[in-house]
Design a protein around this motif. Structure first.
Motif, PDB file in Angstrom:
ATOM      1  N   PRO A  67      94.868  28.673-140.188  1.00 21.46           N
ATOM      2  CA  PRO A  67      96.252  28.769-139.715  1.00 21.46           C
ATOM      3  C   PRO A  67      96.650  27.626-138.779  1.00 21.46           C
ATOM      4  O   PRO A  67      97.616  27.745-138.046  1.00 21.46           O
ATOM      5  CB  PRO A  67      96.254  30.107-138.964  1.00 21.46           C
ATOM      6  CG  PRO A  67      94.868  30.222-138.443  1.00 21.46           C
ATOM      7  CD  PRO A  67      93.981  29.593-139.489  1.00 21.46           C
ATOM      8  N   THR A  68      95.911  26.534-138.801  1.00 19.32           N
ATOM      9  CA  THR A  68      96.195  25.421-137.900  1.00 19.32           C
ATOM     10  C   THR A  68      96.103  24.102-138.653  1.00 19.32           C
ATOM     11  O   THR A  68      95.535  24.023-139.737  1.00 19.32           O
ATOM     12  CB  THR A  68      95.231  25.471-136.692  1.00 19.32           C
ATOM     13  OG1 THR A  68      95.651  24.530-135.714  1.00 19.32           O
ATOM     14  CG2 THR A  68      93.803  25.178-137.112  1.00 19.32           C
ATOM     15  N   GLU A  69      96.644  23.061-138.061  1.00 18.45           N
ATOM     16  CA  GLU A  69      96.664  21.743-138.695  1.00 18.45           C
ATOM     17  C   GLU A  69      95.424  20.907-138.378  1.00 18.45           C
ATOM     18  O   GLU A  69      95.012  20.081-139.179  1.00 18.45           O
ATOM     19  CB  GLU A  69      97.905  20.962-138.231  1.00 18.45           C
ATOM     20  CG  GLU A  69      99.216  21.575-138.675  1.00 18.45           C
ATOM     21  CD  GLU A  69      99.433  21.455-140.166  1.00 18.45           C
ATOM     22  OE1 GLU A  69      99.185  20.379-140.723  1.00 18.45           O
ATOM     23  OE2 GLU A  69      99.840  22.462-140.769  1.00 18.45           O
ATOM     24  N   ALA A  70      94.853  21.102-137.187  1.00 15.76           N
ATOM     25  CA  ALA A  70      93.737  20.256-136.756  1.00 15.76           C
ATOM     26  C   ALA A  70      92.855  21.003-135.766  1.00 15.76           C
ATOM     27  O   ALA A  70      93.283  21.985-135.152  1.00 15.76           O
ATOM     28  CB  ALA A  70      94.269  18.974-136.109  1.00 15.76           C
ATOM     29  N   LEU A  89      99.029  28.606-126.500  1.00 12.81           N
ATOM     30  CA  LEU A  89      99.127  30.018-126.863  1.00 12.81           C
ATOM     31  C   LEU A  89      98.042  30.898-126.259  1.00 12.81           C
ATOM     32  O   LEU A  89      98.217  32.105-126.160  1.00 12.81           O
ATOM     33  CB  LEU A  89      99.120  30.165-128.386  1.00 12.81           C
ATOM     34  CG  LEU A  89     100.261  29.453-129.113  1.00 12.81           C
ATOM     35  CD1 LEU A  89     100.123  29.635-130.613  1.00 12.81           C
ATOM     36  CD2 LEU A  89     101.606  29.931-128.620  1.00 12.81           C
ATOM     37  N   GLY A  90      96.905  30.321-125.902  1.00 11.56           N
ATOM     38  CA  GLY A  90      95.855  31.138-125.311  1.00 11.56           C
ATOM     39  C   GLY A  90      94.508  30.460-125.288  1.00 11.56           C
ATOM     40  O   GLY A  90      94.331  29.371-125.849  1.00 11.56           O
ATOM     41  N   ASP A 130      94.048  27.469-128.017  1.00  8.95           N
ATOM     42  CA  ASP A 130      95.020  27.452-129.104  1.00  8.95           C
ATOM     43  C   ASP A 130      96.278  26.729-128.634  1.00  8.95           C
ATOM     44  O   ASP A 130      97.009  27.222-127.780  1.00  8.95           O
ATOM     45  CB  ASP A 130      95.351  28.887-129.518  1.00  8.95           C
ATOM     46  CG  ASP A 130      96.233  28.973-130.743  1.00  8.95           C
ATOM     47  OD1 ASP A 130      96.806  27.942-131.166  1.00  8.95           O
ATOM     48  OD2 ASP A 130      96.368  30.087-131.289  1.00  8.95           O
ATOM     49  N   LEU A 131      96.500  25.539-129.200  1.00 10.03           N
ATOM     50  CA  LEU A 131      97.686  24.749-128.892  1.00 10.03           C
ATOM     51  C   LEU A 131      98.665  24.792-130.059  1.00 10.03           C
ATOM     52  O   LEU A 131      99.354  23.818-130.341  1.00 10.03           O
ATOM     53  CB  LEU A 131      97.308  23.299-128.566  1.00 10.03           C
ATOM     54  CG  LEU A 131      96.228  23.089-127.510  1.00 10.03           C
ATOM     55  CD1 LEU A 131      96.052  21.601-127.228  1.00 10.03           C
ATOM     56  CD2 LEU A 131      96.527  23.852-126.242  1.00 10.03           C
ATOM     57  N   VAL A 154      92.719  19.937-120.176  1.00 12.95           N
ATOM     58  CA  VAL A 154      93.599  20.068-121.350  1.00 12.95           C
ATOM     59  C   VAL A 154      94.791  20.948-120.999  1.00 12.95           C
ATOM     60  O   VAL A 154      95.929  20.635-121.359  1.00 12.95           O
ATOM     61  CB  VAL A 154      92.835  20.613-122.568  1.00 12.95           C
ATOM     62  CG1 VAL A 154      93.786  20.963-123.708  1.00 12.95           C
ATOM     63  CG2 VAL A 154      91.800  19.593-123.046  1.00 12.95           C
ATOM     64  N   LEU A 155      94.560  22.022-120.281  1.00 13.81           N
ATOM     65  CA  LEU A 155      95.647  22.909-119.883  1.00 13.81           C
ATOM     66  C   LEU A 155      96.646  22.184-118.984  1.00 13.81           C
ATOM     67  O   LEU A 155      97.865  22.307-119.167  1.00 13.81           O
ATOM     68  CB  LEU A 155      95.083  24.144-119.180  1.00 13.81           C
ATOM     69  CG  LEU A 155      96.040  25.290-118.923  1.00 13.81           C
ATOM     70  CD1 LEU A 155      96.719  25.757-120.202  1.00 13.81           C
ATOM     71  CD2 LEU A 155      95.305  26.437-118.275  1.00 13.81           C
ATOM     72  N   ASP A 156      96.156  21.401-118.036  1.00 12.93           N
ATOM     73  CA  ASP A 156      97.041  20.599-117.175  1.00 12.93           C
ATOM     74  C   ASP A 156      97.847  19.609-118.001  1.00 12.93           C
ATOM     75  O   ASP A 156      99.045  19.422-117.772  1.00 12.93           O
ATOM     76  CB  ASP A 156      96.241  19.858-116.111  1.00 12.93           C
ATOM     77  CG  ASP A 156      95.677  20.772-115.031  1.00 12.93           C
ATOM     78  OD1 ASP A 156      96.147  21.929-114.922  1.00 12.93           O
ATOM     79  OD2 ASP A 156      94.761  20.326-114.306  1.00 12.93           O
ATOM     80  N   MET A 157      97.187  18.964-118.971  1.00 12.10           N
ATOM     81  CA  MET A 157      97.882  18.009-119.833  1.00 12.10           C
ATOM     82  C   MET A 157      98.979  18.706-120.642  1.00 12.10           C
ATOM     83  O   MET A 157     100.057  18.161-120.822  1.00 12.10           O
ATOM     84  CB  MET A 157      96.870  17.328-120.760  1.00 12.10           C
ATOM     85  CG  MET A 157      97.409  16.169-121.563  1.00 12.10           C
ATOM     86  SD  MET A 157      97.888  16.499-123.280  1.00 12.10           S
ATOM     87  CE  MET A 157      96.702  17.635-123.873  1.00 12.10           C
ATOM     88  N   CYS A 158      98.716  19.926-121.099  1.00 10.61           N
ATOM     89  CA  CYS A 158      99.729  20.689-121.841  1.00 10.61           C
ATOM     90  C   CYS A 158     100.953  20.940-120.969  1.00 10.61           C
ATOM     91  O   CYS A 158     102.091  20.806-121.435  1.00 10.61           O
ATOM     92  CB  CYS A 158      99.154  22.012-122.339  1.00 10.61           C
ATOM     93  SG  CYS A 158      98.002  21.839-123.704  1.00 10.61           S
ATOM     94  N   ARG A 159     100.734  21.284-119.718  1.00  8.32           N
ATOM     95  CA  ARG A 159     101.855  21.501-118.789  1.00  8.32           C
ATOM     96  C   ARG A 159     102.638  20.209-118.583  1.00  8.32           C
ATOM     97  O   ARG A 159     103.865  20.210-118.628  1.00  8.32           O
ATOM     98  CB  ARG A 159     101.345  22.013-117.450  1.00  8.32           C
ATOM     99  CG  ARG A 159     100.943  23.454-117.466  1.00  8.32           C
ATOM    100  CD  ARG A 159     100.619  23.945-116.044  1.00  8.32           C
ATOM    101  NE  ARG A 159      99.786  25.117-116.132  1.00  8.32           N
ATOM    102  CZ  ARG A 159      98.497  25.178-115.812  1.00  8.32           C
ATOM    103  NH1 ARG A 159      97.878  24.118-115.342  1.00  8.32           N
ATOM    104  NH2 ARG A 159      97.822  26.292-115.939  1.00  8.32           N
ATOM    105  N   GLU A 160     101.919  19.100-118.358  1.00 13.70           N
ATOM    106  CA  GLU A 160     102.562  17.811-118.107  1.00 13.70           C
ATOM    107  C   GLU A 160     103.370  17.322-119.305  1.00 13.70           C
ATOM    108  O   GLU A 160     104.459  16.766-119.146  1.00 13.70           O
ATOM    109  CB  GLU A 160     101.508  16.755-117.756  1.00 13.70           C
ATOM    110  CG  GLU A 160     100.817  16.977-116.441  1.00 13.70           C
ATOM    111  CD  GLU A 160      99.566  16.120-116.291  1.00 13.70           C
ATOM    112  OE1 GLU A 160      99.275  15.277-117.173  1.00 13.70           O
ATOM    113  OE2 GLU A 160      98.855  16.322-115.283  1.00 13.70           O
TER     114      GLU A 160
END
Length: 143
Positions: free
Chosen positions: A45-48, A79-80, A93-94, A67-73
């Motif tokens: 269910p994902t691309e990569a 997703l979790g 899960d991004l 990675v979580l900090d980078m997602c916020r930035e």
């Protein structure tokens, strides 16, 4: 009358660019053996998927935190996460990318590269030989 669309909640970064952002952050935090797999033609269910090895539970958690900090930035959809407490295998899960952070022998034990052997590799923008060899900064402390 012009149709006014609401602002998107998350940025629309293409998957390949998001893979490079994640890999760069993992490399910056001394992640080892960074590999990105193209799962767009696999029954997933994902691309990569981005796989990385940490040197200890503490290091694996530090990679996940980065990675979580980078997602916020970057306003990337997150997703979790599973497995953070133990740190042996952390799954993030991004949405269009799954990030697998392993420590120790967990990566070879679960063998995701073998499971998805038919998947192509994606360019991470990080050369394997550039991964730092030192793990002194992430040694687990004695409790």
């Amino acid at each position: 009358m012009a149709l006014i669309l609401p602002d998107k909640k998350f940025s629309q970064i293409p998957t390949a660019e998001k893979v490079r952002l994640v890999a760069a952050k993992l490399h910056e935090k001394q992640g080892r053996e960074i590999v990105a797999l193209d799962l767009s033609r696999q029954p997933t269910p994902t691309e990569a998927a981005v796989l990385v090895t940490g040197t200890s539970a503490r290091h694996a958690k530090a990679l996940a935190d980065a990675v979580l900090d980078m997602c916020r930035e970057q306003n990337i959809e997150y997703l979790g996460m599973e497995g953070y407490k133990g740190g042996l295998w952390i799954l993030m899960d991004l949405n269009d990318i799954l990030v697998h952070i392993f420590q120790g022998e967990g990566r070879s034990l679960f063998n995701l590269e073998g499971l998805w052997a038919g998947a192509g590799r994606l360019d991470t923008g990080v050369a394997a030989e550039e991964v730092p060899a030192s793990d002194d900064d992430f040694e687990d402390e004695e409790e």
